[in-house]
Motif scaffolding. Structure first.
Motif, PDB file in Angstrom:
ATOM      1  N   LYS A  20       0.831  -1.215   0.000  1.00 31.58           N
ATOM      2  CA  LYS A  20       0.000   0.000   0.000  1.00 31.58           C
ATOM      3  C   LYS A  20       0.857   1.253   0.000  1.00 31.58           C
ATOM      4  N   ARG A  21       1.937   1.248   0.779  1.00 31.86           N
ATOM      5  CA  ARG A  21       2.836   2.410   0.787  1.00 31.86           C
ATOM      6  C   ARG A  21       3.475   2.622  -0.584  1.00 31.86           C
ATOM      7  N   LEU A  22       3.808   1.521  -1.254  1.00 32.64           N
ATOM      8  CA  LEU A  22       4.396   1.653  -2.590  1.00 32.64           C
ATOM      9  C   LEU A  22       3.369   2.186  -3.593  1.00 32.64           C
ATOM     10  N   ARG A  23       2.125   1.736  -3.479  1.00 31.76           N
ATOM     11  CA  ARG A  23       1.073   2.264  -4.364  1.00 31.76           C
ATOM     12  C   ARG A  23       0.823   3.744  -4.094  1.00 31.76           C
ATOM     13  N   LEU A  57      11.370  10.647  -7.197  1.00 33.84           N
ATOM     14  CA  LEU A  57      10.430   9.809  -6.453  1.00 33.84           C
ATOM     15  C   LEU A  57      10.069   8.546  -7.233  1.00 33.84           C
ATOM     16  N   ALA A  58       9.897   8.681  -8.541  1.00 34.20           N
ATOM     17  CA  ALA A  58       9.551   7.519  -9.370  1.00 34.20           C
ATOM     18  C   ALA A  58      10.663   6.480  -9.352  1.00 34.20           C
ATOM     19  N   VAL A  59      11.899   6.929  -9.500  1.00 24.91           N
ATOM     20  CA  VAL A  59      13.031   5.999  -9.496  1.00 24.91           C
ATOM     21  C   VAL A  59      13.108   5.261  -8.161  1.00 24.91           C
ATOM     22  N   SER A  60      12.987   6.000  -7.064  1.00 26.34           N
ATOM     23  CA  SER A  60      13.028   5.388  -5.731  1.00 26.34           C
ATOM     24  C   SER A  60      11.890   4.393  -5.539  1.00 26.34           C
ATOM     25  N   ASN A  61      10.693   4.780  -5.950  1.00 27.67           N
ATOM     26  CA  ASN A  61       9.525   3.923  -5.789  1.00 27.67           C
ATOM     27  C   ASN A  61       9.638   2.656  -6.627  1.00 27.67           C
ATOM     28  N   ILE A  62      10.070   2.793  -7.846  1.00 27.05           N
ATOM     29  CA  ILE A  62      10.200   1.623  -8.729  1.00 27.05           C
ATOM     30  C   ILE A  62      11.263   0.664  -8.207  1.00 27.05           C
ATOM     31  N   LYS A  63      12.368   1.206  -7.689  1.00 32.13           N
ATOM     32  CA  LYS A  63      13.396   0.337  -7.093  1.00 32.13           C
ATOM     33  C   LYS A  63      12.843  -0.408  -5.880  1.00 32.13           C
ATOM     34  N   SER A  64      12.043   0.263  -5.069  1.00 29.24           N
ATOM     35  CA  SER A  64      11.447  -0.386  -3.902  1.00 29.24           C
ATOM     36  C   SER A  64      10.473  -1.477  -4.319  1.00 29.24           C
ATOM     37  N   LEU A  68      10.838  -5.499  -3.446  1.00 29.75           N
ATOM     38  CA  LEU A  68       9.787  -6.295  -2.825  1.00 29.75           C
ATOM     39  C   LEU A  68       9.486  -7.545  -3.660  1.00 29.75           C
ATOM     40  N   ARG A  69       9.457  -7.404  -4.979  1.00 28.73           N
ATOM     41  CA  ARG A  69       9.233  -8.568  -5.849  1.00 28.73           C
ATOM     42  C   ARG A  69      10.375  -9.575  -5.740  1.00 28.73           C
ATOM     43  N   GLU A 110      10.600  -2.332   8.832  1.00 28.72           N
ATOM     44  CA  GLU A 110      10.487  -1.292   7.811  1.00 28.72           C
ATOM     45  C   GLU A 110      10.322  -1.933   6.438  1.00 28.72           C
ATOM     46  N   ASP A 111      10.920  -3.091   6.294  1.00 34.22           N
ATOM     47  CA  ASP A 111      10.872  -3.839   5.043  1.00 34.22           C
ATOM     48  C   ASP A 111      10.464  -5.268   5.372  1.00 34.22           C
ATOM     49  N   ILE A 112      10.283  -6.054   4.350  1.00 35.46           N
ATOM     50  CA  ILE A 112       9.923  -7.466   4.487  1.00 35.46           C
ATOM     51  C   ILE A 112      11.201  -8.296   4.336  1.00 35.46           C
ATOM     52  N   SER A 113      11.385  -9.271   5.219  1.00 41.18           N
ATOM     53  CA  SER A 113      12.517 -10.192   5.112  1.00 41.18           C
ATOM     54  C   SER A 113      11.984 -11.611   5.167  1.00 41.18           C
ATOM     55  N   ILE A 114      12.558 -12.462   4.326  1.00 37.21           N
ATOM     56  CA  ILE A 114      12.215 -13.885   4.319  1.00 37.21           C
ATOM     57  C   ILE A 114      13.513 -14.648   4.533  1.00 37.21           C
TER      58      ILE A 114
END
Length: 173
Positions: A20-23, A57-64, A68-69, A110-114
């Motif tokens: 949701k934050r990324l969207r 902002l777009a570059v940062s968001n797309i990298k994030s 995540l993927r 802050e992030d997801i870890s597996i």
């Protein structure tokens, strides 16, 4: 991508806040581009500055989004991973933002870890003064990962002790 199993739904529910934050980030940088386009008609410099902010902002968001993927792409057998997420033996600890399956540990900070449990060498409790503890996992490469911490002011140690006990049982050969 359509969700096809209960395990996939569990995973996407787990990463839901991050997604949701990324969207929302996409909406923000898209809005900057729209305002930049409109601003170009009144002041070209203002429009250019807004466009540059939008690009950053777009570059940062797309990298994030890609990062995540990649979390899920690192899993070799996704079908087994999702099956374990729908297994009744799944251990979910919402107070600590953790899910423990037979072979994996999912952590949300802050992030997801597996983490693949077979890659973990040991779990350690590190005292934090007189009032708290931190659970650290050490993988086979020697890297340390902080999984959870608590202080007596924040929460009771029951969930924390349960995590440590479960991980120690699963890590031991």
């Amino acid at each position: 991508m359509s969700i096809q199993t209960a395990g996939e739904q569990k995973y996407y529910d787990f990463i839901g806040d991050r997604a949701k934050r990324l969207r929302t980030g996409m909406i923000v940088w898209g809005s900057f581009f729209a305002v930049a386009f409109i601003g170009m008609f009144s002041d070209a410099r203002l429009g250019a500055v807004l466009a540059l902010v939008g690009i950053a902002l777009a570059v940062s968001n797309i990298k994030s989004q890609q990062a995540l993927r990649r979390k899920l792409d690192a899993i070799d057998d996704k079908e087994e991973f999702f099956r374990q997420l729908s297994d009744p033996n799944l251990i979910e600890l919402p107070a600590c933002n953790l899910i423990i399956t037979k072979d994996y540990l999912l952590q949300k900070k802050e992030d997801i870890s597996i983490y693949q449990i077979s890659d973990i060498e040991k779990a350690e409790l590190i005292p934090q003064g007189k009032t708290g503890k931190t659970l650290i996992l050490t993988d086979k490469t020697g890297s340390h990962h902080e999984i959870a911490s608590y202080t007596k002011k924040e929460r009771t140690p029951e969930a924390f002790d349960k995590i440590y006990q479960i991980l120690n049982e699963r890590i031991q050969p």
